[in-house]
Design a protein around this motif. Structure first.
Motif, PDB file in Angstrom:
ATOM      1  N   UNK A 481       0.856  -1.181   0.000  1.00 62.33           N
ATOM      2  CA  UNK A 481       0.000   0.000   0.000  1.00 62.33           C
ATOM      3  C   UNK A 481       0.894   1.234   0.000  1.00 62.33           C
ATOM      4  N   UNK A 482       0.712   2.155  -0.940  1.00 59.78           N
ATOM      5  CA  UNK A 482       1.552   3.367  -0.968  1.00 59.78           C
ATOM      6  C   UNK A 482       1.401   4.182   0.322  1.00 59.78           C
ATOM      7  N   UNK A 483       2.489   4.783   0.740  1.00 54.95           N
ATOM      8  CA  UNK A 483       2.504   5.661   1.908  1.00 54.95           C
ATOM      9  C   UNK A 483       2.549   7.102   1.424  1.00 54.95           C
ATOM     10  N   UNK A 484       1.810   7.986   2.085  1.00 60.23           N
ATOM     11  CA  UNK A 484       1.762   9.390   1.696  1.00 60.23           C
ATOM     12  C   UNK A 484       2.603  10.203   2.678  1.00 60.23           C
ATOM     13  N   UNK A 509       8.228   7.439  -6.494  1.00 57.91           N
ATOM     14  CA  UNK A 509       7.523   8.553  -5.882  1.00 57.91           C
ATOM     15  C   UNK A 509       6.569   9.189  -6.884  1.00 57.91           C
ATOM     16  N   UNK A 510       5.417   9.629  -6.384  1.00 58.82           N
ATOM     17  CA  UNK A 510       4.421  10.304  -7.217  1.00 58.82           C
ATOM     18  C   UNK A 510       3.965  11.565  -6.508  1.00 58.82           C
ATOM     19  N   UNK A 511       3.954  12.682  -7.230  1.00 62.02           N
ATOM     20  CA  UNK A 511       3.514  13.956  -6.667  1.00 62.02           C
ATOM     21  C   UNK A 511       1.988  14.026  -6.703  1.00 62.02           C
ATOM     22  N   UNK A 512       1.379  14.159  -5.516  1.00 57.80           N
ATOM     23  CA  UNK A 512      -0.071  14.238  -5.412  1.00 57.80           C
ATOM     24  C   UNK A 512      -0.564  15.671  -5.333  1.00 57.80           C
ATOM     25  N   UNK A 513       0.359  16.636  -5.301  1.00 56.08           N
ATOM     26  CA  UNK A 513      -0.016  18.039  -5.184  1.00 56.08           C
ATOM     27  C   UNK A 513      -0.228  18.447  -3.738  1.00 56.08           C
ATOM     28  N   UNK A 514      -0.141  19.734  -3.490  1.00 59.74           N
ATOM     29  CA  UNK A 514      -0.349  20.248  -2.140  1.00 59.74           C
ATOM     30  C   UNK A 514       0.708  19.827  -1.152  1.00 59.74           C
ATOM     31  N   UNK A 518       3.340  10.457  -2.764  1.00 59.56           N
ATOM     32  CA  UNK A 518       3.059   9.042  -2.512  1.00 59.56           C
ATOM     33  C   UNK A 518       4.326   8.227  -2.738  1.00 59.56           C
ATOM     34  N   UNK A 519       4.677   7.399  -1.763  1.00 62.13           N
ATOM     35  CA  UNK A 519       5.821   6.493  -1.868  1.00 62.13           C
ATOM     36  C   UNK A 519       5.272   5.111  -2.207  1.00 62.13           C
TER      37      UNK A 519
END
Length: 615
Positions: A481-484, A509-514, A518-519
């Motif tokens: 499960x990805x960690x934020x 890594x993914x940029x979710x904005x704000x 997400x890892x």
């Protein structure tokens, strides 16, 4: 002899003063936003392009300036804050020197548009390098609108030594945070290259802290409040479990002004002694109100160094207030002896209630890579064995082991592939001894070798990760499960700079904005580590790099940080095979004596010294 002393022209004097007051774009924003606060503004907007190199714009709805004041504001030592020397000891404003605007105008191209509430039209003033280019009436709203373009255009040496855009933007965000945290009743907006970085609505002090540093911060804050004849102290300190080694938010404010004070910082850390591990810091946001006559802020143009008349007394009040907050608000488990009216919970009796252990059955011969399984048949590519389906292809699956080449971490590699230097490993004992869970002791030809297991593993992992970064060969282990992870705006600017290196070492890594990231994956070999803490620690370590950071320097910092967090901890019990693997891999490294930060890894107790101990 002819006279040789002469007065400097105002333009030269202003540039000299600007060298001390305006050091970087963040200095300009600090001075202009503080002026907006002093002008009574309730809405302040800051716009930067290219981290302030191209444009810095500060718009407020304060009281504004008249035509005469607008022109006079750019003269040296012209100020509306003080009138006489005694006013220096009764300051209630952020600025008072009268140096900021002339210093800004001396090293940039300035355009000021301003109007007061009592005037129908405003004033537009344009200056280039302290020289007035034009002044004309203009229609504009009440307040001030400063446009600072081409900072240091006439001081090329200063412009040349500005850092990268990411570093300068991080400095801008840091200066911006120090102001917005003091004035929660003012709305602030910050834009960078057309992107909104902060939009802070007016609210309470706690809400402002949460808006800047994220919602998780609210769970870690303990309120602080004390009022004495000497000073009033309020704000928040973090819970002991929020302590961090690096990157903790630590802020002192005095009379609405940010300050650095090592002595008061020591008071806070002393209050948390024995509650947090040594070297860890808890976040704190402490606001002090002191009589202006009891402090001196006129020490340095940045006004971050402040002298106190009752420094020792305030220190004692501060440490008592922090300890009181910890004692009153920390959650301590309590024993409840009040059982009246509670339901009777029966006690488990193993003699009257027998519980059988659930049985687990499995087929030890099951092989998912086999073309077919024993006792079963194939149908549409599916092999059956004991009622359990295993999917296999009709195509050959021989050589599947090659799919996993390079996926093992160094400690999983066979030991015979790593050779140690003969000079140190001659007649090395095949058995090792672990002393107090910290040191590996082994006999060598020259005596007794003692190795710090934690530091040795740091060196091993450091060279492994550094090699991955340099060759861009990353092995990623995906998370179930990805960690934020939530970052403050100043950390987001830094994360963009180090993101390619994090991906190169194996992070997904993914940029979710704000400010949320997400890892989804971490480098192979980091089992058991918290991905959120891991990424936060890497960003905090990278934040300590200053200036234009070279790729090699950044890679070394990240590799060291990653190795330090993933290394074998002190106190972990190792088998003889584990110790043998650590020793062999250590001596395959380029430097066996020191960690990347210069700490000693091993020491040898010579044979003749051992013999001397026994006479």
């Amino acid at each position: 002899m002819s006279d040789i002393i002469q007065l400097l022209p105002d333009s030269v004097a202003n540039q000299i003063a600007a060298g001390e007051v305006i050091q970087r774009p963040a200095s300009v924003i600090k001075e202009l936003v503080e002026n907006s606060v002093d002008a009574g503004a309730k809405n302040i907007q800051v716009i930067v392009i290219d981290a302030g190199r191209t444009l810095i714009q500060v718009i407020d709805n304060g009281c504004g300036m008249s035509e005469t004041d607008a022109r006079l504001a750019f003269e040296r030592h012209a100020t509306s804050k003080i009138r006489k020397a005694d006013d220096l000891f009764a300051l209630h404003t952020m600025g008072f020197r009268g140096e900021a605007l002339p210093s800004v105008a001396a090293v940039s191209q300035v355009e000021l548009t301003t109007r007061t509430a009592g005037e129908d039209v405003g004033t537009k003033l344009v200056l280039h390098g302290s020289r007035v280019v034009s002044q004309e009436p203009v229609a504009c709203p009440v307040g001030c609108n400063f446009r600072i373009e081409n900072l240091f255009f006439n001081v090329p040496a200063r412009r040349k030594f500005l850092k990268t855009n990411a570093t300068e933007l991080s400095n801008i965000l840091t200066a911006f945070e120090r102001i917005v945290l003091v004035y929660p009743e003012i709305s602030f907006v910050l834009h960078s290259n057309g992107q909104e970085l902060m939009n802070l609505k007016a609210g309470t002090q706690r809400q402002r802290i949460v808006d800047v540093f994220g919602k998780k911060m609210s769970q870690d804050l303990l309120p602080l409040e004390v009022d004495t004849a000497i000073c009033r102290i309020s704000g928040f300190v973090g819970k002991p479990e929020s302590a961090r080694k690096k990157g903790a938010q630590t802020y002192f404010f005095v009379n609405g002004r940010y300050m650095k004070h090592a002595y008061f910082h020591k008071a806070v850390t002393t209050a948390f002694e024995r509650l947090v591990p040594q070297g860890m810091l808890v976040p704190y946001f402490i606001y002090m109100t002191v009589a202006p006559s009891d402090i001196d802020v006129n020490i340095h143009p940045t006004k971050t160094e402040i002298k106190f008349e009752n420094e020792q007394s305030i220190w004692q009040i501060l440490i008592a207030a922090v300890r009181d907050a910890i004692g009153r608000f920390c959650e301590v488990p309590a024993i409840d002896f009040d059982t009246e009216g509670k339901p009777d919970i029966p006690v488990f009796d193993p003699q009257t209630h027998s519980v059988e252990m659930p049985a687990v059955t499995y087929n030890p011969n099951y092989n998912p890579f086999a073309k077919s399984a024993k006792g079963g048949g194939e149908h549409n590519g599916t092999a059956y064995s004991g009622g359990r389906p295993s999917f296999s292809s009709h195509s050959s699956v021989e050589g599947w082991e090659q799919l996993y080449d390079g996926m093992l971490f160094p400690q999983d590699q066979p030991d015979h592939e790593v050779m140690a230097p003969e000079s140190l490993f001659a007649e090395k004992s095949p058995a090792h001894y672990q002393y107090k869970g910290r040191y590996i002791m082994t006999a060598v030809q020259s005596g007794l070798m003692i190795i710090d297991q934690h530091r040795a593993d740091i060196r091993i992992r450091y060279e492994y990760y550094l090699n991955q970064l340099s060759q861009h060969q990353s092995n990623t282990q995906q998370l179930l499960f990805p960690e934020v992870v939530q970052f403050a705006p100043s950390e987001v600017a830094l994360l963009d700079q180090i993101l390619p290196a994090l991906v190169a070492v194996g992070f997904d890594l993914s940029d979710l904005g704000g400010g949320n990231v997400a890892v989804s994956g971490v480098p192979v070999g980091l089992d058991g580590l918290n991905p959120v803490v891991l990424v936060k620690g890497l960003v905090s370590d990278a934040a300590e790099l200053s200036g234009a950071v070279a790729t090699e320097q950044l890679n070394m910092t990240l590799a060291h940080s990653l190795a330090r967090q993933a290394a074998i901890p002190q106190g972990q019990v190792l088998t003889n095979e584990d110790m043998e693997r650590v020793v062999n891999q250590l001596f395959a490294c380029t430097n066996v004596n020191y960690t990347p930060d210069g700490k000693t890894i091993l020491a040898i107790l010579p044979q003749h010294d051992i013999e001397k101990l026994f006479g």
